[in-house]
Design a protein around this motif. Structure first.
Motif, PDB file in Angstrom:
ATOM      1  N   LEU A   1     -17.193   1.290   7.927  1.00  0.00           N
ATOM      2  CA  LEU A   1     -17.203   3.169   7.248  1.00  0.00           C
ATOM      3  C   LEU A   1     -17.077   4.000   8.474  1.00  0.00           C
ATOM      4  N   SER A   2     -17.450   2.824   9.290  1.00  0.00           N
ATOM      5  CA  SER A   2     -17.349   3.922  11.257  1.00  0.00           C
ATOM      6  C   SER A   2     -15.630   4.313  11.005  1.00  0.00           C
ATOM      7  N   LYS A   3     -15.073   3.515  10.412  1.00  0.00           N
ATOM      8  CA  LYS A   3     -13.893   3.420  10.865  1.00  0.00           C
ATOM      9  C   LYS A   3     -12.600   4.712  10.836  1.00  0.00           C
ATOM     10  N   ASN A   4     -11.736   4.724  11.221  1.00  0.00           N
ATOM     11  CA  ASN A   4     -11.205   5.884  10.983  1.00  0.00           C
ATOM     12  C   ASN A   4      -9.381   4.985  10.141  1.00  0.00           C
ATOM     13  N   ILE A   5      -9.337   5.218   9.094  1.00  0.00           N
ATOM     14  CA  ILE A   5      -7.702   4.677   8.276  1.00  0.00           C
ATOM     15  C   ILE A   5      -6.836   6.173   8.717  1.00  0.00           C
ATOM     16  N   TRP A   6      -5.838   5.133   8.732  1.00  0.00           N
ATOM     17  CA  TRP A   6      -4.360   6.521   8.291  1.00  0.00           C
ATOM     18  C   TRP A   6      -3.865   6.001   7.359  1.00  0.00           C
ATOM     19  N   ILE A   7      -2.699   6.101   6.820  1.00  0.00           N
ATOM     20  CA  ILE A   7      -1.968   6.071   5.329  1.00  0.00           C
ATOM     21  C   ILE A   7      -0.686   6.550   5.823  1.00  0.00           C
ATOM     22  N   VAL A   8       0.568   6.029   5.618  1.00  0.00           N
ATOM     23  CA  VAL A   8       1.421   7.101   5.404  1.00  0.00           C
ATOM     24  C   VAL A   8       1.957   6.504   4.368  1.00  0.00           C
ATOM     25  N   THR A   9       3.125   7.583   3.996  1.00  0.00           N
ATOM     26  CA  THR A   9       4.190   7.089   3.162  1.00  0.00           C
ATOM     27  C   THR A   9       5.010   7.907   2.654  1.00  0.00           C
ATOM     28  N   THR A  10       5.622   8.129   1.656  1.00  0.00           N
ATOM     29  CA  THR A  10       7.373   8.438   1.732  1.00  0.00           C
ATOM     30  C   THR A  10       6.883   9.191   0.607  1.00  0.00           C
ATOM     31  N   GLY A  11       6.708   9.119  -0.262  1.00  0.00           N
ATOM     32  CA  GLY A  11       6.304  10.271  -1.940  1.00  0.00           C
ATOM     33  C   GLY A  11       4.679  11.274  -1.522  1.00  0.00           C
ATOM     34  N   ALA A  12       4.323  11.482  -2.225  1.00  0.00           N
ATOM     35  CA  ALA A  12       3.361  12.588  -2.479  1.00  0.00           C
ATOM     36  C   ALA A  12       3.367  13.196  -4.011  1.00  0.00           C
ATOM     37  N   LEU A  13       2.930  14.105  -4.742  1.00  0.00           N
ATOM     38  CA  LEU A  13       2.142  13.989  -5.951  1.00  0.00           C
ATOM     39  C   LEU A  13       3.355  15.133  -5.637  1.00  0.00           C
ATOM     40  N   PRO A  14       3.498  16.081  -6.467  1.00  0.00           N
ATOM     41  CA  PRO A  14       3.735  15.927  -8.371  1.00  0.00           C
ATOM     42  C   PRO A  14       4.661  14.564  -8.702  1.00  0.00           C
ATOM     43  N   TRP A  15       5.117  14.345  -7.207  1.00  0.00           N
ATOM     44  CA  TRP A  15       6.200  12.708  -7.359  1.00  0.00           C
ATOM     45  C   TRP A  15       5.351  11.723  -8.316  1.00  0.00           C
ATOM     46  N   MET A  16       5.544  11.358  -9.251  1.00  0.00           N
ATOM     47  CA  MET A  16       4.536  10.790  -9.969  1.00  0.00           C
ATOM     48  C   MET A  16       5.306   9.166 -10.432  1.00  0.00           C
ATOM     49  N   THR A  17       5.144   8.543  -8.867  1.00  0.00           N
ATOM     50  CA  THR A  17       6.085   7.068  -8.610  1.00  0.00           C
ATOM     51  C   THR A  17       4.871   6.561  -8.052  1.00  0.00           C
ATOM     52  N   GLY A  18       4.344   5.587  -8.124  1.00  0.00           N
ATOM     53  CA  GLY A  18       4.110   4.318  -7.285  1.00  0.00           C
ATOM     54  C   GLY A  18       4.091   4.783  -5.815  1.00  0.00           C
ATOM     55  N   THR A  19       5.057   4.910  -5.352  1.00  0.00           N
ATOM     56  CA  THR A  19       5.421   5.134  -3.571  1.00  0.00           C
ATOM     57  C   THR A  19       4.154   6.583  -3.367  1.00  0.00           C
ATOM     58  N   SER A  20       4.088   7.229  -4.279  1.00  0.00           N
ATOM     59  CA  SER A  20       2.899   8.577  -4.402  1.00  0.00           C
ATOM     60  C   SER A  20       1.583   8.289  -4.648  1.00  0.00           C
ATOM     61  N   VAL A  21       1.576   8.035  -6.289  1.00  0.00           N
ATOM     62  CA  VAL A  21       0.189   7.415  -6.754  1.00  0.00           C
ATOM     63  C   VAL A  21      -0.555   6.376  -6.260  1.00  0.00           C
ATOM     64  N   ASN A  22      -0.059   4.879  -5.195  1.00  0.00           N
ATOM     65  CA  ASN A  22      -0.775   4.665  -5.152  1.00  0.00           C
ATOM     66  C   ASN A  22      -1.279   4.175  -4.032  1.00  0.00           C
ATOM     67  N   PRO A  23      -0.718   4.922  -2.739  1.00  0.00           N
ATOM     68  CA  PRO A  23      -1.183   5.227  -1.717  1.00  0.00           C
ATOM     69  C   PRO A  23      -2.211   6.502  -1.191  1.00  0.00           C
ATOM     70  N   LEU A  24      -2.812   6.970  -2.409  1.00  0.00           N
ATOM     71  CA  LEU A  24      -3.424   8.571  -2.133  1.00  0.00           C
ATOM     72  C   LEU A  24      -4.457   7.905  -3.277  1.00  0.00           C
ATOM     73  N   LEU A  25      -4.482   7.170  -4.498  1.00  0.00           N
ATOM     74  CA  LEU A  25      -5.862   6.319  -4.681  1.00  0.00           C
ATOM     75  C   LEU A  25      -5.725   5.343  -4.447  1.00  0.00           C
ATOM     76  N   ARG A  26      -5.794   4.857  -3.142  1.00  0.00           N
ATOM     77  CA  ARG A  26      -6.173   3.814  -2.095  1.00  0.00           C
ATOM     78  C   ARG A  26      -6.474   4.486  -0.887  1.00  0.00           C
ATOM     79  N   ALA A  27      -6.480   5.053  -0.944  1.00  0.00           N
ATOM     80  CA  ALA A  27      -6.960   6.660   0.722  1.00  0.00           C
ATOM     81  C   ALA A  27      -8.536   7.173  -0.138  1.00  0.00           C
TER      82      ALA A  27
END
Length: 134
Positions: free
Chosen positions: A30-56
């Motif tokens: 838990l002391s690690k810093n994690i960066w997740i970069v994606t090509t989609g963001a809400l309110p665009w309700m696609t896997g490209t937006s939702v999956n990385p957000l939920l994982r993060a």
């Protein structure tokens, strides 16, 4: 067809207790810093937006106390016409990044039921646009 002279692509397998996890790659720390970069963001309700957000959001839980963090890097689509094409309708337009961030944090809190992550998750933006095909 793949070039027959190339070595075969290794097939992934589940991790076993005998496998060594290298300390610098262990995201369970838990002391690690994690960066997740994606090509989609809400309110665009696609896997490209939702999956990385939920994982993060999931990975961010409890990380602050341990000195770590999770940052999700999302596309900021500035042009109104691009937002309309991607997100649909006028009600899903954002004048500022902060307005879209508020929308995302509210979604995490109210829809995903991830109250803690809605506060702890770090959100950064990069400039993006909708490119039409010729």
């Amino acid at each position: 067809a793949l070039d027959k002279s190339l070595p075969p692509i290794p097939k992934p397998r589940p991790v076993t207790p005998a496998d060594t996890v290298l300390p610098h790659t262990n995201i369970a720390d838990l002391s690690k810093n994690i960066w997740i970069v994606t090509t989609g963001a809400l309110p665009w309700m696609t896997g490209t937006s939702v999956n990385p957000l939920l994982r993060a959001a999931y990975l961010s839980t409890g990380r602050n106390e341990a000195g770590g963090s999770v940052t999700i890097v999302l596309p900021w689509v500035e042009r109104a016409e691009d937002q309309k094409k991607i997100y649909g309708g006028e009600e899903r337009r954002f004048e500022r990044k902060e307005d879209q961030e508020e929308y995302i944090r509210n979604w995490l809190r109210e829809t995903a039921k991830m109250e803690r992550a809605s506060v702890e998750l770090r959100i950064e933006w990069y400039t993006a646009w909708q490119e039409g095909l010729e």
